[in-house]
Design an enzyme around this catalytic site. Structure first.
Site, mmCIF file in Angstrom:
data_model
loop_
_atom_site.group_PDB
_atom_site.id
_atom_site.type_symbol
_atom_site.label_atom_id
_atom_site.label_comp_id
_atom_site.label_asym_id
_atom_site.label_seq_id
_atom_site.Cartn_x
_atom_site.Cartn_y
_atom_site.Cartn_z
ATOM 1 N N ARG A 128 -14.642 3.296 4.108
ATOM 2 C CA ARG A 128 -13.783 2.706 5.134
ATOM 3 C C ARG A 128 -13.150 3.819 5.965
ATOM 4 O O ARG A 128 -12.292 4.553 5.480
ATOM 5 C CB ARG A 128 -12.693 1.834 4.513
ATOM 6 C CG ARG A 128 -11.715 1.278 5.557
ATOM 7 C CD ARG A 128 -10.889 0.120 5.052
ATOM 8 N NE ARG A 128 -9.882 0.500 4.088
ATOM 9 C CZ ARG A 128 -8.942 -0.339 3.615
ATOM 10 N NH1 ARG A 128 -8.931 -1.611 4.025
ATOM 11 N NH2 ARG A 128 -8.063 0.071 2.729
ATOM 12 N N ASP A 147 -0.723 0.310 -1.343
ATOM 13 C CA ASP A 147 -1.180 1.121 -0.232
ATOM 14 C C ASP A 147 -0.329 0.776 0.989
ATOM 15 O O ASP A 147 0.704 0.115 0.875
ATOM 16 C CB ASP A 147 -2.687 0.949 0.018
ATOM 17 C CG ASP A 147 -3.078 -0.446 0.480
ATOM 18 O OD1 ASP A 147 -2.189 -1.262 0.813
ATOM 19 O OD2 ASP A 147 -4.287 -0.726 0.529
#
Length: 531
Positions: free
Chosen positions: A167, A447
């Protein structure tokens, strides 16, 4: 590198940092490749970012998101995406994590079907972190990745690793250390370009892509730009068209109204869509920041069974399976709780319930953040899947219209929930400024999405005014300022991640929360303070 050097005889990208130790990543040919990508994509990227700002201005003025009338033909017509590679046919459990060396090894060895190596939300994008990640992934692809801990423990990738996906950063994030023609490059193109340049040939030779996860898209045009970038990269790297495959995270509210269109824009290379649910909640808050009637309750009450999230996840399944793409479920952020069996059992029960909901709804797979959760999630999907995926589950019963996707969410705001938002936003931001993008907080692996939800909710609750706790005490800035100062002091006196940057993080959060308008991303102003 199999590509002839003369293909990249152009003015290369410039690096404004010490590259000692990274010379074999930032080679002249690699930098020329980055320059090609930038010159091709940057004008349209800027137009697309401006379109985001204009769209948000309409929402701030009172408009509501809706399905696009100009793309109705795409939604109504019959078409399917290109065949999906064998390596991605079974994705029942995927693990995600930062591009740190030991974590990559543990994730590849976890027993998950796929590992998504993350340059984005679980990585603090210091230049060293990003380049270390490129080195680590190159070694993983080449089969040479290993790690030795300070205690002398050896880590190596096993014989049957998870399939690797990467990603890159979203379209909005810059990479200030790399410029082309005096312009700062998009972090997305630096991450994508370096990984593709150094690894695409090896991966393609093994029928393993390369494969990517694409974050933070808001419109089909943003997906189309990725498709064009990948097509350019394939041509420059002399790969067959369509070699690169992508899965798109539907983690913004505007994108939920363009799922058919996003798949269509990438139809020659897309493998599926993913319910990026934590960022999706943040996007709901951001998109609806001007709408008092769309306030959300405290974070713990905004679960996947509330109407607007249930509608979004079921529409994603229906859309994907109609088009022959996979519908991936969301993240389980729990981590094992050592020393408290009762608390650990309750946490794992939540994971099982969440994964059972997903597989019964028709998802083809799910995400976990910790290797210990892989067997938990795998057990649930194994019990309910007799085939590698659930493309046959069409979910024709789903009718998620505009009102369902933006339905208000009832609930309350407790003192504990308010205080938890202050603490989590502060602790994550402080750790991020120290260079950590994946931070354990209260037995969850957090996150950037969690910090974004927390600080966006605080802004929303405080700026819409006249809100109260259940005991009728007011929710106001005096309470916020006191809580932030208290948590900042405790953090600075602790040994927790972020202790050294507690003051900086508190100042940043105070500035963002007191601002008249909710900032688009915490990570943009924080990036300016990242070493």
């Amino acid at each position: 590198m199999a590509v002839p050097s003369e293909k990249f005889v152009v003015q290369p990208a410039r690096v404004h940092a010490d590259i000692a130790g990274y010379e074999d990543i930032l080679t002249p040919d690699a930098l020329a490749f980055l320059a090609r990508l930038h010159r091709f994509a940057e004008p349209l990227r800027q137009q697309l970012l401006q379109a985001r700002r204009q769209r948000q201005a309409r929402y701030d003025a009172g408009a509501l998101p809706d399905f696009r009338p100009d793309t109705k033909a795409i939604r109504d017509s019959d078409w399917t995406v290109a065949p999906i590679p064998a390596a991605l046919q079974d994705r029942r459990v995927e693990i995600t994590g930062p591009v740190e060396r030991k974590m990559i090894i543990n994730a590849l060895n976890s027993g998950a079907k796929v590992f998504m190596a993350d340059f984005e939300d679980s990585s603090a994008p210091s230049f060293a972190n990003q380049l270390d990640g490129q080195v680590n992934l190159r070694d993983a692809v080449n089969g040479t990745l290993q790690f030795r801990s300070p205690e002398g423990k050896e880590y190596r990738v096993g014989a049957n690793p998870a399939v690797l996906m990467v990603r890159p950063r979203g379209w909005h994030l810059p990479e200030r250390h790399v410029t082309v023609d005096g312009q700062t490059m998009a972090g997305a193109l630096v991450d994508f370009g370096l990984y593709a340049f150094h690894n695409a040939h090896v991966l393609h030779a093994r029928d393993l892509g390369p494969y990517f996860y694409l974050p933070k898209l808001e419109a089909m045009e943003e997906a189309a730009l990725w498709d064009e970038v990948m097509a350019l990269a394939e041509d420059d790297l002399e790969l067959p068209a369509g070699s690169m495959k992508a899965t798109v995270l539907i983690e913004t509210l505007p994108a939920a109204f363009q799922m058919h269109e996003i798949l269509h824009a990438l139809r020659g290379r897309v493998a599926g869509l993913n319910c990026g649910r934590w960022d999706y909640i943040f996007s709901y808050l951001k998109t609806m920041r001007g709408h008092r009637d769309r306030l959300l309750p405290e974070r713990s009450q905004v679960v996947m069974t509330v109407p607007f999230l249930k509608a979004y996840s079921e529409l994603l399944i229906q859309t994907c399976h109609r088009r022959g793409a996979f519908a991936m479920g969301g993240m389980a952020a729990q981590i094992p709780i050592k020393g408290d069996d009762d608390a650990n059992d309750k946490a794992m029960a939540k994971v099982r319930a969440d994964k059972l909901r997903e597989v019964q709804a028709g998802h083809d797979g799910t995400w976990v953040a910790h290797p210990a959760l892989v067997p938990v999630a795998m057990d649930i999907f194994d019990r309910h899947l007799s085939t590698p995926n659930q493309l046959q589950v069409k979910r024709e019963d789903v009718t998620a219209d505009r009102n369902a996707l933006i339905a208000p969410c009832g609930g309350t705001i407790s003192r504990t929930g308010f205080d938890n938002n202050v603490e989590v936003a502060l602790r994550y931001t402080a750790a991020w400024l120290e260079g950590m993008g994946c931070v354990p907080i209260h037995n969850l692996m957090e996150d950037a999405a969690t910090a974004e939800i927390a600080r966006a909710q605080l802004w929303q609750w405080l700026h819409h005014g006249s809100l109260e706790f259940p005991d009728h005490a007011p929710i106001d800035f005096a309470l916020f300022d006191h809580a932030l100062a208290s948590h900042a002091h405790r953090l600075s006196e602790s040994t927790l991640p972020g202790a050294s940057r507690a003051k900086d993080a508190a100042h940043l959060l105070a500035t963002l929360t007191h601002a008249d308008q909710l900032g688009d991303f915490l990570t943009l102003p924080a990036y300016e303070q990242l070493a």
